[in-house]
Design an enzyme around this catalytic site. Structure first.
Site, mmCIF file in Angstrom:
data_model
loop_
_atom_site.group_PDB
_atom_site.id
_atom_site.type_symbol
_atom_site.label_atom_id
_atom_site.label_comp_id
_atom_site.label_asym_id
_atom_site.label_seq_id
_atom_site.Cartn_x
_atom_site.Cartn_y
_atom_site.Cartn_z
ATOM 1 N N GLU A 58 -5.311 -8.526 -3.715
ATOM 2 C CA GLU A 58 -6.322 -9.222 -2.909
ATOM 3 C C GLU A 58 -7.671 -9.281 -3.637
ATOM 4 O O GLU A 58 -8.358 -10.300 -3.590
ATOM 5 C CB GLU A 58 -6.445 -8.532 -1.549
ATOM 6 N N LYS A 116 -14.960 -11.214 8.442
ATOM 7 C CA LYS A 116 -14.306 -12.461 8.852
ATOM 8 C C LYS A 116 -15.311 -13.442 9.497
ATOM 9 O O LYS A 116 -16.438 -13.052 9.852
ATOM 10 C CB LYS A 116 -13.149 -12.126 9.804
ATOM 11 N N TYR A 120 -2.951 -15.101 3.410
ATOM 12 C CA TYR A 120 -2.163 -14.479 4.473
ATOM 13 C C TYR A 120 -0.698 -14.937 4.450
ATOM 14 O O TYR A 120 -0.021 -14.882 5.480
ATOM 15 C CB TYR A 120 -2.798 -14.758 5.837
HETATM 16 P P1 ATP Z 1 -5.989 -7.320 8.368
HETATM 17 O O1 ATP Z 1 -4.793 -7.564 7.488
HETATM 18 O O2 ATP Z 1 -6.809 -8.569 8.633
HETATM 19 O O3 ATP Z 1 -6.826 -6.168 7.911
HETATM 20 P P2 ATP Z 1 -4.366 -5.776 10.130
HETATM 21 O O4 ATP Z 1 -3.755 -5.246 8.866
HETATM 22 O O5 ATP Z 1 -4.987 -4.791 11.057
HETATM 23 O O6 ATP Z 1 -5.461 -6.873 9.793
HETATM 24 P P3 ATP Z 1 -2.123 -7.558 10.351
HETATM 25 O O7 ATP Z 1 -0.890 -7.192 11.096
HETATM 26 O O8 ATP Z 1 -2.088 -7.512 8.858
HETATM 27 O O9 ATP Z 1 -3.295 -6.624 10.916
HETATM 28 O O10 ATP Z 1 -2.554 -9.001 10.840
HETATM 29 C C1 ATP Z 1 -3.450 -9.799 10.042
HETATM 30 C C2 ATP Z 1 -4.418 -10.497 10.954
HETATM 31 O O11 ATP Z 1 -3.723 -11.454 11.736
HETATM 32 C C3 ATP Z 1 -5.118 -9.611 11.975
HETATM 33 O O12 ATP Z 1 -6.222 -8.917 11.466
HETATM 34 C C4 ATP Z 1 -5.542 -10.629 13.015
HETATM 35 O O13 ATP Z 1 -6.711 -11.345 12.575
HETATM 36 C C5 ATP Z 1 -4.353 -11.570 13.007
HETATM 37 N N1 ATP Z 1 -3.386 -11.175 14.038
HETATM 38 C C6 ATP Z 1 -2.542 -10.115 14.011
HETATM 39 N N2 ATP Z 1 -1.812 -10.041 15.128
HETATM 40 C C7 ATP Z 1 -2.195 -11.098 15.890
HETATM 41 C C8 ATP Z 1 -1.810 -11.590 17.173
HETATM 42 N N3 ATP Z 1 -0.858 -10.983 17.896
HETATM 43 N N4 ATP Z 1 -2.429 -12.697 17.627
HETATM 44 C C9 ATP Z 1 -3.383 -13.337 16.904
HETATM 45 N N5 ATP Z 1 -3.779 -12.921 15.701
HETATM 46 C C10 ATP Z 1 -3.211 -11.818 15.189
#
Ligand code: ATP
Ligand code: MG
Length: 138
Positions: free
Chosen positions: A127, A10, A50
């Site tokens: 993706e 990222k 996203y």
């Molecule tokens: P990714 O999909 O990026 O691998 P993840 O699967 O661990 O991450 P997700 O729940 O899919 O987590 O959330 C996608 C992304 O959104 C996170 O990686 C983070 O960058 C952002 N994100 C998630 N939760 C929060 C939050 N509470 N506040 C700010 N940003 C968040």
């Protein structure tokens, strides 16, 4: 196909010069790079990627963050790729990430968490195809 996942290094990690260190951890964990490129996502493209999080309160912040500078996108191959890569990157919030994981070492916060990893085989394929044509997947 259950042997491929998709990742992005990222913008926060790119800015801090962590790309090489993260790629080394990926390599040392036994993943083969099947596709890779650096891209600066537009807000529109980051929002599309996203889109599943559209209704979440952090969506706007996430789109702004993911489009603020270049990312490295890659398709990775290994047995049990999706699950093993999620283990290698660690929990979404680096405070909860296990020792030795990429997020424990390189992530700053729950929002700026250094790497993305697909959460299912189906999403890994979607993706990967979002970033790479079939001609660019090896
Ligand atoms: P990714 O999909 O990026 O691998 P993840 O699967 O661990 O991450 P997700 O729940 O899919 O987590 O959330 C996608 C992304 O959104 C996170 O990686 C983070 O960058 C952002 N994100 C998630 N939760 C929060 C939050 N509470 N506040 C700010 N940003 C968040
Ligand atoms: Mg996710």
């Amino acid at each position: 196909m259950n042997n491929r996942t998709f990742t992005m290094i990222k913008p926060d990690a790119t800015e801090k010069g962590y790309t090489g260190g993260i790629l080394k951890m990926i390599n040392d964990a036994g993943f083969r790079i099947a596709a890779m490129k650096m891209v600066h996502l537009s807000e529109k493209k980051a929002g599309e990627f996203y889109a599943v999080h559209k209704e979440r309160p952090f969506y706007g912040e996430l789109v702004e963050f993911m489009s603020r500078g270049p990312i490295t996108a890659a398709i990775l191959e290994k047995d049990n790729a999706v699950e093993d890569f999620r283990k290698l990157i660690g929990a979404t919030n680096p405070k909860d990430a296990a020792e030795g994981t990429i997020r424990k070492l390189y992530a700053a916060s729950i929002g700026e968490n250094a790497v993305h990893g697909s959460d299912s085989d189906e999403n890994a394929a979607i993706e990967g195809d979002f970033f790479f044509s079939k001609l660019e997947q090896f």
